[in-house]
Design an enzyme around this catalytic site. Structure first.
Site, PDB file in Angstrom:
ATOM      1  N   LYS A  12       0.747  -1.503  -0.324  1.00 57.41           N
ATOM      2  CA  LYS A  12      -0.080   0.283   0.195  1.00 57.41           C
ATOM      3  C   LYS A  12       0.465   1.229  -0.171  1.00 57.41           C
ATOM      4  O   LYS A  12       2.097   1.586   0.571  1.00 57.41           O
ATOM      5  CB  LYS A  12      -1.042  -0.257   1.237  1.00 57.41           C
ATOM      6  CG  LYS A  12      -0.452   0.147   2.962  1.00 57.41           C
ATOM      7  CD  LYS A  12       0.261   1.574   3.256  1.00 57.41           C
ATOM      8  CE  LYS A  12       0.860   1.566   4.441  1.00 57.41           C
ATOM      9  NZ  LYS A  12       1.928   2.473   4.710  1.00 57.41           N
ATOM     10  N   PRO A  96       9.485  -4.243   0.171  1.00 59.19           N
ATOM     11  CA  PRO A  96      10.759  -4.006   0.942  1.00 59.19           C
ATOM     12  C   PRO A  96      10.210  -3.738   1.781  1.00 59.19           C
ATOM     13  O   PRO A  96       9.666  -3.139   2.679  1.00 59.19           O
ATOM     14  CB  PRO A  96      11.498  -2.573   0.181  1.00 59.19           C
ATOM     15  CG  PRO A  96      10.757  -2.779  -1.659  1.00 59.19           C
ATOM     16  CD  PRO A  96       9.021  -3.326  -1.250  1.00 59.19           C
ATOM     17  N   GLY A  98      11.138  -1.924   5.658  1.00 67.12           N
ATOM     18  CA  GLY A  98      11.235  -0.819   6.582  1.00 67.12           C
ATOM     19  C   GLY A  98      10.954   0.435   5.512  1.00 67.12           C
ATOM     20  O   GLY A  98      11.766   0.819   5.360  1.00 67.12           O
ATOM     21  N   GLY A 100       7.876   1.791   4.538  1.00 69.39           N
ATOM     22  CA  GLY A 100       6.093   2.374   4.303  1.00 69.39           C
ATOM     23  C   GLY A 100       5.546   1.882   3.237  1.00 69.39           C
ATOM     24  O   GLY A 100       4.489   2.505   3.668  1.00 69.39           O
ATOM     25  N   LEU A 101       5.277   0.269   3.293  1.00 65.72           N
ATOM     26  CA  LEU A 101       4.782   0.087   2.069  1.00 65.72           C
ATOM     27  C   LEU A 101       4.113  -1.221   2.717  1.00 65.72           C
ATOM     28  O   LEU A 101       2.724  -1.544   2.249  1.00 65.72           O
ATOM     29  CB  LEU A 101       4.920  -0.912   1.456  1.00 65.72           C
ATOM     30  CG  LEU A 101       6.011  -0.138   0.214  1.00 65.72           C
ATOM     31  CD1 LEU A 101       7.011   0.097  -1.326  1.00 65.72           C
ATOM     32  CD2 LEU A 101       4.758   1.893  -0.725  1.00 65.72           C
ATOM     33  N   SER A 106       0.650  -6.384   4.989  1.00 62.62           N
ATOM     34  CA  SER A 106      -0.283  -7.211   4.440  1.00 62.62           C
ATOM     35  C   SER A 106      -0.081  -9.359   4.167  1.00 62.62           C
ATOM     36  O   SER A 106      -1.185  -9.345   4.192  1.00 62.62           O
ATOM     37  CB  SER A 106      -0.073  -6.786   2.914  1.00 62.62           C
ATOM     38  OG  SER A 106      -0.913  -6.807   2.492  1.00 62.62           O
ATOM     39  N   ASP A 138      -1.298  -0.786  10.798  1.00 63.79           N
ATOM     40  CA  ASP A 138      -2.185  -1.286   9.065  1.00 63.79           C
ATOM     41  C   ASP A 138      -2.383  -2.172   9.166  1.00 63.79           C
ATOM     42  O   ASP A 138      -3.267  -2.835   7.914  1.00 63.79           O
ATOM     43  CB  ASP A 138      -0.911  -0.686   8.256  1.00 63.79           C
ATOM     44  CG  ASP A 138       0.459   0.127   8.345  1.00 63.79           C
ATOM     45  OD1 ASP A 138      -0.835   1.032   9.211  1.00 63.79           O
ATOM     46  OD2 ASP A 138       0.678   0.446   7.845  1.00 63.79           O
TER      47      ASP A 138
END
Length: 298
Positions: A12, A96, A98, A100-101, A106, A138
């Site tokens: 995300k 990746p 670390g 922020g995705l 997920s 998240d």
């Protein structure tokens, strides 16, 4: 005994991420728009001997002993009351760490989906939220917006538990740039806590924190032409100040005429959004020519 199950977990990006000072319960309230993109991890879940054990293998990185998959597995058992069979999870990472995705979050939601299939049950949103609360903030989003799908979008508030799904735009060409920086969530929040404690009304941090779209306008702004967006990320100023590679990625995307660019989440991935596919492809080619790690997603 069940057959091998494959699940996919989408990344995300945070198009807007306004973070507020630490609450008494230790969490920070946020106002954000989360949108999934078609960059995915793969989970291969296989049966193992015994009960109540989750073995996670990942060839591309060393995972902490207590990771989001172990936490999700345990929380699933506690929430359902099932003495579940042991599993082996082969985790093929494309998102990746670390960055922020939301990759770990997920992945956790994807494992819960696999366990639902194994036990032929469908958890309620209340049960999914109970699991998410034990794994990470998240995770709420990925439980509500199927993390296997790259078509999820929502306004997210509270610590992340309030997820209001909105219609996802399909016209965005998104370039992700991966600076050679690992930004832990813990470090990022510590940095903004320092800013909240020391910033004054004349500081850049304060001005950015008090700019951008109001919560009630987030969906409205999202629907505007991208170049009219007034989104902000509370983390960007402090992280880009500490890590010059983050600021360089933002500067380069602007040089390639991105309609909007910022850092995702608590970093360090930077994204640029282009209205035209050709412009996004040209940006990727140009960034790679500068030895920058990047990818075009939707």
């Amino acid at each position: 005994m069940f057959d091998e199950i494959h699940e996919y977990a989408s990344a995300k990006i945070n198009l807007n991420l306004k973070v507020y000072p630490r609450r008494l319960d230790g969490f920070h309230a946020i106002e954000s728009i989360f949108q999934t993109v078609n960059l995915q991890d793969e989970l291969i879940v296989s049966p193992a001997e015994g009960k109540m054990n989750c073995i996670v293998n990942c060839s591309s990185m060393v995972l902490p002993e207590l990771n989001t998959l172990n936490l999700a597995y345990k929380a699933f058992a506690e929430t359902t009351g099932i003495e579940i069979d042991s599993v082996v999870v082969e985790l093929i990472k494309k998102i990746p760490s670390g960055g922020g995705l939301g990759g770990g979050s997920s992945d956790a939601a994807a494992l819960v989906r696999a366990l639902e299939k194994i036990y032929s049950i469908k958890l309620t949103y209340e049960q999914l939220d109970k699991i998410a609360s034990k794994v990470g903030s998240d995770v709420f989003f990925f439980m509500h917006c199927d993390s296997a799908s790259s078509s999820g979008c929502a306004v997210v508030t509270g610590r992340g538990e309030n997820v209001f799904e909105i219609c996802r735009r399909s016209d965005l060409n998104i370039v992700l740039v991966f600076p050679d920086v690992h930004s832990s969530t813990k470090e990022a929040y510590a940095l903004i806590d320092e800013q909240f404690a020391s910033a004054n009304e004349d500081s850049e941090f304060w001005k950015i924190q008090n700019s951008g779209a109001d919560l009630c306008d987030l969906e409205k702004v999202y629907k505007l032409p991208v170049w009219e967006w007034k989104f902000v990320n509370t983390f960007t100023t402090v992280l880009s100040r500490k890590y010059s590679d983050i600021q360089e990625a933002i500067t380069e995307l602007k040089a390639f005429n991105a309609d909007f660019c910022d850092m995702s989440g608590s970093g360090s991935t930077v994204f640029g959004i282009f209205s035209a596919r050709e412009a996004a492809e040209n940006a990727v080619a140009g960034l790679k020519a500068r030895n920058m790690n990047c990818v075009l997603v939707n």
